[in-house]
Design an enzyme around this catalytic site. Structure first.
Site, PDB file in Angstrom:
ATOM      1  N   SER A 126       0.689  -1.383  -0.060  1.00  0.00           N
ATOM      2  CA  SER A 126       0.238  -0.056  -0.033  1.00  0.00           C
ATOM      3  C   SER A 126       0.900   0.920   0.143  1.00  0.00           C
ATOM      4  O   SER A 126       1.739   0.928   0.395  1.00  0.00           O
ATOM      5  CB  SER A 126      -0.835   0.121   1.140  1.00  0.00           C
ATOM      6  OG  SER A 126      -1.541   1.070   1.162  1.00  0.00           O
ATOM      7  N   TYR A 158      -1.540  -1.038   9.539  1.00  0.00           N
ATOM      8  CA  TYR A 158      -1.941  -2.043   8.477  1.00  0.00           C
ATOM      9  C   TYR A 158      -0.871  -1.266   7.933  1.00  0.00           C
ATOM     10  O   TYR A 158       0.086  -2.264   7.147  1.00  0.00           O
ATOM     11  CB  TYR A 158      -2.843  -0.379   8.359  1.00  0.00           C
ATOM     12  CG  TYR A 158      -3.283  -0.713   6.777  1.00  0.00           C
ATOM     13  CD1 TYR A 158      -4.168  -2.659   5.849  1.00  0.00           C
ATOM     14  CD2 TYR A 158      -2.755  -0.485   5.305  1.00  0.00           C
ATOM     15  CE1 TYR A 158      -4.027  -2.677   5.136  1.00  0.00           C
ATOM     16  CE2 TYR A 158      -3.250  -0.686   4.342  1.00  0.00           C
ATOM     17  CZ  TYR A 158      -3.326  -1.788   3.883  1.00  0.00           C
ATOM     18  OH  TYR A 158      -4.153  -1.880   2.577  1.00  0.00           O
TER      19      TYR A 158
END
Ligand code: NDP
Length: 245
Positions: A140, A153
């Site tokens: 990401s 995350y």
């Protein structure tokens, strides 16, 4: 000589980016294993759509955080298609909170699915992928953006990037590339759920290209790495995000 690999296993392919990747790889000529954890109906309907469009696909249930289930899924693909050529590690979850407010469940669930899940499939793939294969892991762009509330995350995705680079070296001699694709904000349930419209609009305008990514943008990037034109890219993290970072 046709050097295009033949069977692609896409984790978390029942919706969102994974479903777009499965559709795109099927259109590019791969037989696609559509992995899902719980959404059997969505996975079956995607398989039907791919087949209607002239492609070849099967659905395969496996929670990627369960090593035995992942091994069984590879066994199934091997039995059905003789082996796997492309692994796309797309399954993932996102739970946001400041570190101060993060509970153990937030930490453990993201580690289990995003990190251990990727480890489980990478371990099987590194033992079993056919020579000449491709591995693409979903990271990401928050690894670069480092926004508040994304600590756990982003940490799982930074770990995925590390494993990508190290595995690309461990597979020396087998002509297998290992890369990561790191999307920016992309219009899927993972990104949109629970966000007020003004936050979505603000994040959409953040990249110089001033829009959200679409699952098909990310699928095109993965297809490049999985296809013949991506053959010389190895051990890299490719950010696909309209220039947000
Ligand atoms: P979605 O929530 O839309 O889809 C997630 C998919 O993962 C679903 O098909 C879900 O299937 C599956 N899944 C979840 N847990 C498991 C599990 N334990 N085992 C197997 N499959 C599982 O997410 P996106 O499409 O947005 O995200 C795909 C990837 O892209 C993720 O790795 C995410 O981190 C990454 N990403 C997304 C961005 C975005 O803005 N959308 C930005 C950057 C990266 P089921 O319902 O059956 O569990």
């Amino acid at each position: 000589m046709n050097t295009t690999p033949r069977t692609a296993l896409v984790t978390g392919a029942s919706r969102g980016i994974g479903a777009a990747i499965a559709r795109r790889l099927a259109a590019d000529g791969f037989t696609v294993v559509v992995n899902y954890a719980g959404a059997a109906d969505e996975a079956d309907s995607l398989v039907a759509q791919i087949e209607q469009a002239g492609g070849r696909a099967v659905a395969a249930q496996a929670d990627v955080s369960d090593p035995a289930a992942v091994a069984r899924m590879f066994d199934g693909a091997q039995a059905a298609f003789g082996g796997v050529d492309v692994l796309v590690n797309n399954a993932g979850i996102m739970r946001l909170a400041t570190l101060a407010e993060s509970d153990d469940a937030l930490f453990d669930s993201q580690i289990a699915i995003n990190l251990k899940g990727t480890f489980n499939t990478l371990r099987e793939a590194s033992r079993r992928l056919r020579d000449g294969g491709r591995i693409v892991n979903l990271s990401s762009s928050v690894v670069g953006l480092t926004p508040p509330t994304y600590a756990v995350y982003a940490a799982t995705k930074a770990a995925v990037e590390s494993m990508t680079q190290i595995l690309s070296k461990e597979l020396r001699g087998r002509n297998i590339t290992v890369n990561a694709v790191a999307p920016g904000p992309t219009a899927t349930r993972l990104f949109l759920d629970g966000k007020p419209q003004d936050v979505i609009d603000r994040l959409a305008k953040q990249a110089p290209l001033e829009r959200l990514g679409q699952p098909e943008d990310i699928a095109a990037t993965v297809a490049f790495l999985a296809g013949p034109d991506g053959a010389w890219i190895n051990g890299q993290v490719l950010r696909a995000n309209g220039g947000i970072v």
